[in-house]
Every structure is written in structure tokens, then in C-alpha cells.
Design an enzyme around this catalytic site. Structure first.
Site, PDB file in Angstrom:
ATOM      1  N   LYS A 128      26.204  11.618  30.682  1.00  0.00           N
ATOM      2  CA  LYS A 128      26.174  13.043  30.362  1.00  0.00           C
ATOM      3  C   LYS A 128      25.486  13.800  31.481  1.00  0.00           C
ATOM      4  O   LYS A 128      24.525  13.309  32.066  1.00  0.00           O
ATOM      5  CB  LYS A 128      25.358  13.296  29.086  1.00  0.00           C
TER       6      LYS A 128
ATOM      7  N   CYS B  86      37.945 -30.714  -0.974  1.00  0.00           N
ATOM      8  CA  CYS B  86      36.754 -29.964  -0.594  1.00  0.00           C
ATOM      9  C   CYS B  86      35.779 -30.877   0.153  1.00  0.00           C
ATOM     10  O   CYS B  86      35.417 -31.926  -0.364  1.00  0.00           O
ATOM     11  CB  CYS B  86      36.091 -29.394  -1.850  1.00  0.00           C
TER      12      CYS B  86
ATOM     13  N   LYS C 187      33.790   2.434  28.363  1.00  0.00           N
ATOM     14  CA  LYS C 187      34.036   1.410  27.348  1.00  0.00           C
ATOM     15  C   LYS C 187      33.942   0.036  27.988  1.00  0.00           C
ATOM     16  O   LYS C 187      34.636  -0.234  28.968  1.00  0.00           O
ATOM     17  CB  LYS C 187      35.445   1.600  26.752  1.00  0.00           C
TER      18      LYS C 187
ATOM     19  N   LYS D  96      26.092   3.559  23.900  1.00  0.00           N
ATOM     20  CA  LYS D  96      26.926   4.215  22.898  1.00  0.00           C
ATOM     21  C   LYS D  96      26.909   3.360  21.633  1.00  0.00           C
ATOM     22  O   LYS D  96      27.464   2.270  21.596  1.00  0.00           O
ATOM     23  CB  LYS D  96      28.359   4.347  23.432  1.00  0.00           C
TER      24      LYS D  96
ATOM     25  N   GLU E  66       0.834  -1.210   0.000  1.00  0.00           N
ATOM     26  CA  GLU E  66       0.000   0.000   0.000  1.00  0.00           C
ATOM     27  C   GLU E  66       0.865   1.255   0.000  1.00  0.00           C
ATOM     28  O   GLU E  66       0.570   2.231  -0.675  1.00  0.00           O
ATOM     29  CB  GLU E  66      -0.905   0.022   1.235  1.00  0.00           C
TER      30      GLU E  66
HETATM   31 ZN    ZN Z   1      33.926 -28.330  -3.740  1.00  0.00          ZN
END
Ligand code: ZN
Length: 657
Positions: free
Chosen positions: A284, A399, A308, A112, A34
Site C-alpha cells: 500500500k 476396520c 498472491k 494478507k 480472577e
Molecule cells: Zn471399527
């Protein structure tokens, strides 16, 4: 029909309202569909009546032209950086210093955000300029890019004369992961973290790219304001919300330092669960009057400081190392850890990057390792605490996805799978295979390819040539006609020829040009199955690297299989580039004289030479033709006396047709 000016105004109000609901309040009231329809309607009105376009029109978010450089912006109010605090004690010392100037202090504690600080300026409620922090005094004008951030209002809810606010532009985790995935798919260097991604996206010369990155903002300070009095920072936040800004969430007003420390710790506990990065908490002073009284040192304001969070570190056991094959074929080792809680999240996996990283830390399965999580979302292993007795892990030589040998390029740390049909890389391979310059299969874009792969219809580039209309129609929203068109463009690509096929294989280091050169030399794919590096490097522009990649590729069993299936499907395996040069002027010598109506002399000479002819400066008996134009001089006379045929430009054009 209603008054277009009135309708345009109404649409702008509607769109800005829904934009605010969606991007600032995260509370959409209408469907994207829309929203898009309303936006389209406004675009159409504005296209027909350009005088109705206003700077705050939602259509103007991505209208900016690409820039060649960013203009410098001088910050009237310096965008200061904050002093860092690293412990509760340091927070107490900060409080003591503040109270030396003023006893009665209220603080505001805010998370922060880890992003990029920007300034936004509004005149009479309209967004007029936005800039980066730069060095605090001078930043860069990135107005066009900031306009693309939907949570930045182009028009405020109240037309106050002037306001400059400061905020932090950031990239939410979800967008970051998407972007990195896309970058990997495109073989680009991915951003390291959300902050880099935000900075890199905001400092784009082309706002359209910024728009695509899904940046967001939290506004956290009023730098300057005219026409409204604001006494307290916390009241300022309320005003900013009313004006339509997306204000820093979870800010807390604290009346003593104990509350401040408690709040800092709470933010620290939350940090791992937020959908964006934070790297600390800011304290602050709430009162602007006190802020003015405290002032700044040469480096920092005295009224604020940043706590920190220390990167959290824990020891845990390395249970296993898994190898993932990315879509670019890179093998990445991932540590499987005994789960530990770090910065509010459970960590059970961490990347080990590559073999060099593993060797550097001497990591073995079974070791007790130190895991660290800083502000970032991704945990890392920073060392071994206790050896488990195992050998240093060695990356596999094949692989894990397809079993093909892996390969490490000299100047690269990454291992890659070389198989063109590796299932892990399938999507990327197919996108490349079908792309322009490769097989150029029209209509086979990434979305269709993804659908084909997820339906299991395509497991290799070769499978594309075995699809039929019925199967293609299984894809969602694929009608009869599109299916037919797709099949016919796949069919058409069969005659792409060897050069494009070689390029389409995505052989490492083999680009379009190398593919063309190789195809031109060897003519048929069969010659490439036993080609040597020496033979390949005999081609002028082919070096060792390209030659080796090519040899390696054609040695793979999977390549043989792929080529056979492509061949069986009827894909052309020969070189079909026209290299037989047109030499119709071979053996002929032309002399040019006078001014030709359309060609310059050098153009005509180039044409003659490209067709195998010679161009000479003087007429002799050997001259085949004199091509003469207006004001032809002595050469024409000489040609006439020697009986050399003289032609004009029209006749010449006839000859070169
Ligand atoms: Zn492969």
C-alpha cells in the site's frame, strides 16, 4: 458497601483493561478465574441495577438476541478489493505505474490475512456498528456477532468523534481444528478451511454461537476518521494501536520497490509457521495525499495491490498409506510421505480423502506424487509424477481398529466401520448412548464420559452397567454424592426398554422413530438377531435402507457380544411402550348437544373417539349417552322421551378420568 455505580464503572475499566491485555496484546496479567470473578461481580451489580448497564460494558458482548436476518449496511467508503499480483515483475510494474503519478513513494507491506473483511464504526469512542464487506458497497449488519469477538474494543481509549476501520476477521488454526473435531463428533459437515469457518461463524443468526467459535481480528485500515488528522497509513496503525485495536502485525515501511519485494518474500517464508492463514502480502502507498491523487479504477484502487503467493508444489515419494478411523467411524486414508518442505513447513502426511480420490489419481504406494500447499494449512496431493510400479491402492474391507466389516453407503464416498463397540468410535457412541431419547442417563455428559474412557474404565456401552461407586470416584472432582447419583441413574436406565435401547445403539439410519416402530413390531431383541429385510419393510414406515442397516447391525458378532453383556447386567431387552389403547368407550355412542362449559364439541368428540367410542348427530334408542350443555334443544327432549341417559360435562369428566 460502596456505591454500586462507582464500583460498576471501576469493574468495567478493569475488565476492559484485562480484556485488552489478553486478547489484543496476548499478555494476560490475571488468571481467567480472577477475570471471571470480576465479570460475575459486574453482572450481579447490573442485574440489581439495570440502569447502570452501558453499551461498552463487557457484559454486553454476548447479550444480543438471535436474528432472523441481517440488515443491509451501505458503506460510505467503498470496501474495495485489490488487484492481484503474481510475480516480482508484476510488483515492479505496479510500482512504475504509481511513480508515474508521484516520484517520491513510501510503501507499507502487510501480510494478507485469509478471513472475512469487516467494517467497524465508532461514535465518540463507542462501538456502534459493524458490518461485512458484502459486495463492497452494501454489506450486512453483524454488530451483535462482532461484539462477541474479544479483541474488538467496545470502547476506544480516546473518545474521538468518529472513526470507521476495516479489518479481517479470522479463525486461528487451533480453534479451527477444535471446531472441525466437534463438528465431526456431532456428525455435521465440517468446514473446509479457516476462511469458511470464519465466515460461517460470523454470519450466524445467533451471537452465542459466534461467541463460542473463538474468532479474532486484525485491523488494517482507517476508512473514515473525524476529529483527528492522519496523513500516513503507518501513522494510522500507530493511532489504531493507541485506540486499543488489534492491528495487523509485521507490517513494514519500505522506501523502494526492492525492499518491498524482499519483504513480500519474507512474509512468504513465514506463512506456513503462523497460527492463522494468510494468502498473500499487501503493498500500500503510505501517504493518504498520494492515495487521493492516484484514486481508483472502476475495479481497484491504484495505490494498493495484493501479491498472491503461488501454491507451492513439490514431488515426493509416497511411502505408505495409513487408515485412520474417525470418531464417526469413517475410514480415512492418509498418505505417509518422504518429508518435504513446503511453504515454510515440513510436510510428511496428506489426506487421500477416499477410494474415489485414490482411483481418480491412480495412486499406488511407491509412486512419486506431487504435493501442494496453498494458503491453507492442510497439504494435498494433486497428482502422480512417476509411477512406482505398484497397484492402485484399495481401501481395506475391514476396520483397522476393530476388524469389523466396513460399509459404503450408495451415495457416499466414505467407508464406515459398523461396529457399535469399535474403540475408535467409542466416545461418540457413548455420548449418544447416554443421551436423552436414548438411555437417558442423567449426569453422564461428554466430560464424564471422556474421563471414564481415558481412565480405561469404559470400553463399551455395556461397561457402564458394570461400574461401581468406588471406580467412578477415580474420576477427578467426582465426589461420593455425585458418584452415587451417577450409579443410580445408570441403574435407572436399565428399564429404558427396547425402543430406546435400539436407538441408543446408534445403528446407522435408525432414528428414534424407526427404533420405536421396530421395537413395537418385534417386541424382543432376540427376534432381531435373525430378522430379514422383508420382515422389516413390512412395517409401514420402514424402507429398504433402514431395514438393511438393522439387519447388518444384528449380524455382527460384536452386536451379539454387546447385547449379551447388557442382558447379563439386567438391561431390559423387551418392548415396554404402552400400546394397549384405552378403549373404555368401545361400543358406546354419544350424542352432543348444547354448549359445554369448558370443552368445545370437537374436543369432546376427539376424546370420545380416542377412547373407542362413537359420536352421532342424532338421538336414537341405540344412543348410549347424550352429553348436554347449556341451551340444549330438541335432542335433549328426544333423549328424555326415549329414556336415554343424559350426562353433563362434570359427569363426562368423571367418566374419562
Ligand atoms: Zn471399527
Amino acid at each position: 458497601m460502596s456505591d454500586p455505580a462507582k464500583r460498576a464503572e471501576e469493574l468495567r475499566i478493569l475488565l476492559n483493561y484485562h480484556n485488552y491485555q489478553y486478547y489484543v496484546l496476548d499478555n494476560p496479567e490475571i488468571e481467567d478465574y480472577e477475570y471471571d470473578k470480576l465479570l460475575r461481580e459486574l453482572e450481579e451489580i447490573e442485574a440489581a441495577h439495570p440502569e447502570l448497564i452501558t453499551p461498552d460494558s463487557p457484559t454486553q458482548r454476548v447479550g444480543g438476541e438471535a436474528l432472523t436476518m441481517f440488515e443491509p449496511v451501505h458503506h460510505e467508503v467503498v470496501m474495495e478489493s485489490l488487484q492481484d499480483l503474481f510475480s516480482h515483475d508484476e510488483v515492479r510494474e505496479f510500482d512504475k505505474r504509481v511513480r508515474e503519478a508521484e516520484k517520491d513513494i513510501t510503501y507499507v507491506v502487510e501480510p494478507k490475512i485469509d478471513g472475512l473483511s469487516v467494517s467497524l464504526e465508532y461514535e465518540n469512542g463507542l462501538f456502534v456498528r459493524g458490518s461485512t464487506r458484502g459486495d463492497g458497497v452494501t454489506g450486512e449488519d453483524v454488530t451483535a456477532n462482532l461484539k462477541t469477538i474479544r479483541s474488538i474494543p467496545l470502547k476506544l481509549n480516546m473518545p474521538i468523534p468518529f472513526i470507521e476501520v476495516r479489518g479481517e476477521v479470522f479463525m486461528p488454526h487451533e480453534r479451527f481444528f477444535k471446531l472441525v473435531e466437534q463438528q465431526e463428533l456431532n456428525d455435521e459437515k465440517p468446514f473446509k478451511n479457516c476462511r469458511n469457518a470464519a465466515a460461517g461463524s460470523l454470519r450466524q443468526k445467533n451471537p452465542k454461537i459466534t461467541a463460542s467459535r473463538g474468532l479474532d481480528i486484525f485491523v488494517f485500515n482507517i476508512q473514515r476518521i473525524e476529529g483527528v488528522d492522519v496523513e500516513l497509513h503507518s501513522k494510522g496503525h500507530e493511532l489504531l494501536k493507541k485506540l486499543g485495536f488489534k492491528v495487523i502485525p509485521d507490517y513494514k515501511i519500505c522506501t523502494d520497490i526492492g525492499q518491498v519485494i524482499e519483504e513480500i518474500d519474507k512474509i512468504g517464508e513465514r506463512r506456513g509457521k503462523l497460527p492463522y492463514d494468510i494468502d498473500g502480502a499487501v503493498v500500500k502507498v503510505d501517504s493518504y495525499a498520494v492515495r487521493r491523487k492516484l484514486g481508483s479504477t472502476a475495479k481497484f484502487p491504484r495505490w494498493a495491490a495484493a501479491f498472491k503467493f503461488p501454491p507451492e508444489e513439490k514431488e515426493t515419494k509416497l511411502l505408505d498409506i495409513e487408515i485412520n478411523v474417525g470418531r464417526t467411524g469413517v475410514l480415512t486414508p492418509t498418505a505417509v510421505l518422504e518429508p518435504v518442505t513446503l511453504a515454510g513447513t515440513t510436510v510428511s502426511r496428506a489426506t487421500l480423502h477416499n477410494q474415489d480420490f485414490i482411483d481418480g489419481l491412480k495412486i499406488a504406494i511407491g509412486d512419486t506424487v506431487i504435493v501442494r500447499k496453498a494458503g491453507e494449512i492442510i497439504p494435498e496431493i494433486i497428482g502422480v509424477a512417476k509411477k512406482g510400479g505398484g497397484d492402485i491402492y484399495k481401501m481395506p474391507t475391514t476396520c483397522p481398529s476393530c476388524g469389523s466389516p466396513v460399509f459404503r453407503e450408495e451415495d457416499e464416498a466414505a467407508l464406515r466401520c459398523t461396529n457399535a463397540e469399535c474403540p475408535a468410535q467409542l466416545l461418540r457412541h457413548l455420548i449418544h448412548f447416554a443421551s436423552r431419547g436414548a438411555m437417558d442417563i442423567e449426569g453422564l455428559g461428554p466430560a464424564i464420559i471422556e474421563a471414564l474412557v481415558s481412565k480405561g474404565l469404559v470400553k463399551s456401552p455395556a461397561d457402564l452397567y458394570y461400574l461401581d461407586i468406588e471406580r467412578v470416584k477415580e474420576i477427578e472432582r467426582m465426589g461420593e454424592k455425585s458418584a452415587k447419583n451417577l450409579i443410580s441413574s445408570i441403574e435407572k436406565s436399565k428399564s429404558a426398554g427396547l425402543a430406546r435401547l435400539l436407538y441408543a445403539f446408534g445403528i446407522r439410519n435408525v432414528g428414534q422413530k424407526a427404533a420405536k416402530l421396530i421395537a413395537g413390531r418385534f417386541k424382543t431383541i432376540d427376534r432381531l438377531f435373525n430378522v430379514t429385510v422383508d420382515e422389516l419393510t413390512q412395517i409401514d414406515e420402514i424402507g429398504e435402507v433402514i431395514a438393511q442397516s438393522t439387519v447388518d447391525f444384528f449380524k455382527l458378532k460384536s452386536t451379539e457380544h454387546l447385547v449379551e453383556r447388557l442382558r447379563f447386567a439386567g438391561v431390559l431387552m423387551e418392548d415396554n411402550t404402552e400400546e394397549v389403547a384405552d378403549t373404555r368407550f368401545a361400543g358406546m355412542t354419544f350424542v352432543l348437544t348444547g354448549t359445554l362449559p369448558t370443552y368445545t364439541r370437537s374436543e369432546a368428540s376427539k376424546i370420545i373417539e380416542s377412547l373407542g367410542g362413537k359420536v352421532s348427530g342424532s338421538v336414537s334408542k341405540k344412543t348410549t349417552y347424550v352429553l348436554a350443555g347449556e341451551d340444549a334443544g330438541s335432542k335433549l327432549t328426544k333423549a328424555q322421551s326415549l329414556g336415554v341417559p343424559i350426562i353433563n360435562e362434570d359427569q363426562f369428566k368423571e367418566m374419562i378420568k
